[in-house]
Design an enzyme around this catalytic site. Structure first.
Site, PDB file in Angstrom:
ATOM      1  CB  SER A  39      -0.873  -0.080   1.167  1.00 10.66           C
ATOM      2  OG  SER A  39      -1.930   1.213   0.906  1.00 10.66           O
ATOM      3  CD  GLU A  40      -0.899   5.794  -2.785  1.00  4.75           C
ATOM      4  OE1 GLU A  40      -0.637   5.435  -4.146  1.00  4.75           O
ATOM      5  OE2 GLU A  40      -1.691   6.706  -2.529  1.00  4.75           O
ATOM      6  CG  ASN A  41      -1.264   4.286   3.309  1.00  4.54           C
ATOM      7  OD1 ASN A  41      -1.157   3.435   2.396  1.00  4.54           O
ATOM      8  ND2 ASN A  41      -1.731   3.978   4.319  1.00  4.54           N
ATOM      9  CD  GLN A  74       0.628   9.360  -2.328  1.00  6.85           C
ATOM     10  OE1 GLN A  74       1.018   9.100  -1.376  1.00  6.85           O
ATOM     11  NE2 GLN A  74      -0.238   9.160  -3.179  1.00  6.85           N
ATOM     12  CB  SER A  79       5.903   3.744   0.220  1.00  5.42           C
ATOM     13  OG  SER A  79       4.821   3.158  -0.272  1.00  5.42           O
TER      14      SER A  79
END
Lengths: 227, 223
Positions: A46-48, B103, A88
């Site tokens: 998960s990117e977070n 991001q 990440s």
């Protein structure tokens, strides 16, 4: 005749090899995690800042410091790890993941992906990690309905919506077919039972050929099994 | 003697000037320094550029700072969350400038600033609307865009525990942007759930070494 979203997720899950590191995009791709075949160990990223993401916890075990990319509560499986954002995205952009499954508004025959904005969108522009995942992951597959709600094809000669990344999609899984993106354009590997190649072409906005022995796209009836 | 622990919001936020670029941790509300952001309203700095993955929700934290008219520009990847009403209203009224970037590009631009790197090329956003106007070079058959470092005058972040020397550890996915913003600003201010003396954190598990941190304020975690 076509697969429902859970069945598309099931079909994608069958193709994910044991030991893969996988990022599932927000929304429909998240369903893929529910259908990994027994005996395969898949590590979800998960990117977070999470590797080894597990299913959502029971309501009384939710912790707002343990979230997925969609900002919903999740769990960590044994062996999982936390890390910070730059690591990440280094995993994503540096090609360390094996696969990502992304939703799509449009895919072009050159493998261009459009999944972050439409020009009719009245909301603020928002890209999140979509461009990083699309540009950085070695294998990118798209999960989508074959056509939009109004019947417009999503597999096109060229995307008309703003691109997420150019030339990155390897395969498209839809309710009607499994289609590879090749140097020769779209090639149907599997077509849903009862549909001819010509009927699939009518629903595709680009040149479409079939693999030598195209298979039948099928999935079990999944009912309400999905979480 | 080094003691980076401060005991009030006034001490924590002292010296933040008008026109500053503020790097903010958090992914949604996880890891967001909500109380520091609200105290910045009282501190009074204005004309701020804020770098944050999201653009606030509800009327608290970052949204409260924007509602108070202190934020001139926000750089973020994803301004839409459930309840992101303030950024919608201010943007529609032309009262805030919005820059949307990938991001990982935001994160890596901050890392580059921290590492003394003058710029880097990445495939992310090449050939897209967000890569338009950027210098592009081809490496290994793929176009890459040039990105420049993104340095903060100030970083505001939330961690779990901070010690007297400013060493920090985090809580699960609330870590997110904390370690990166901590490294990339001239003045780094951490709000933590608890403070401890030097030596009480296991050095093997310290995530952000104290060299990157200037002030640590204990703010009890909200229920």
């Amino acid at each position: 005749m076509g697969l429902d979203r859970n069945q598309i997720a099931w079909r994608i899950a069958q193709d994910i090899a044991d030991g893969s590191y996988v990022n599932l995009g927000i929304g429909m791709p998240e369903l893929v995690a529910d259908y990994i075949p027994e005996g395969r160990e898949i590590v979800f990223h998960s990117e977070n800042g999470l590797l080894g993401m597990g299913p959502k916890p029971p309501k009384d075990r939710e912790d707002h410091d343990l979230m997925n990319a969609g900002k919903k509560p999740v769990t960590l499986v044994p062996g999982g790890a936390y890390f910070h954002h730059t690591d990440s995205f280094l995993m994503i952009r540096g090609g360390h993941l094996d696969l990502c499954v992304l939703g799509a508004y449009q895919i072009s025959e050159a493998g261009d992906l459009a999944n972050w904005a439409t020009d009719s969108d009245k909301r603020l522009p928002a890209v999140g990690g979509a461009m990083d995942l699309a540009a950085g992951t070695p294998r990118v597959v798209a999960m989508t309905t074959h056509c939009a709600r109004d019947g417009t094809p999503k597999l096109l000669g060229e995307c008309t919506f703003p691109l997420t990344a150019a030339g990155v999609v390897d395969r498209v899984y839809t309710d009607l077919a499994v289609v590879d993106v090749t140097p020769a354009g779209f090639v149907a590997r599997e077509i849903v039972d009862g549909m001819t190649l010509d009927e699939l072409r009518d629903r595709t906005g680009a040149r479409l050929t079939a693999a030598e022995n195209p298979g039948i796209l099928k999935a079990p009836a999944l009912g309400h099994a999905a979480g | 003697m080094i003691d980076k622990r401060v005991t009030s919001f006034e001490q924590a936020l002292a010296g933040i000037e008008d026109g500053s670029t503020i790097l903010v941790s958090g992914f949604g509300n996880a890891g967001s320094p909500i109380e520091l952001l609200e105290a910045l309203v009282d501190q009074g700095a204005r004309d701020l550029t804020v770098v944050s993955n999201n653009a606030g929700e509800g009327e608290f934290g970052l949204a409260a700072l924007m509602r108070a008219g202190r934020v001139r520009k926000i750089i973020c990847s994803y301004p839409i969350t459930s309840g992101s009403v303030v950024v919608d209203e201010l943007h529609a009224a032309g009262k805030i400038e919005l820059e949307v970037a990938p991001q990982g590009t935001i994160s890596e631009r901050m890392r580059a600033a921290a590492a003394g790197i003058g710029g880097f090329y990445t495939r992310t956003s090449a050939g897209t609307r967000l890569g338009e106007g950027k210098e592009t070079r081809e490496f290994d058959g793929h176009p890459h865009v040039l990105e420049r470092p993104l340095k903060g005058d100030v970083a505001l972040l939330r961690a779990k525990t901070g010690d007297r020397w400013g060493n920090l550890v985090y809580n699960m996915t609330a870590r997110n942007f904390g370690p990166t913003v901590a490294m990339a600003a001239d003045l780094t201010i951490a709000q933590v759930d608890e403070t401890v003396d030097a030596g009480e954190l296991d050095p093997e598990i310290i995530v952000t070494p104290g060299i990157f941190v200037d002030r640590v304020l204990r703010v009890p975690r909200r229920a």
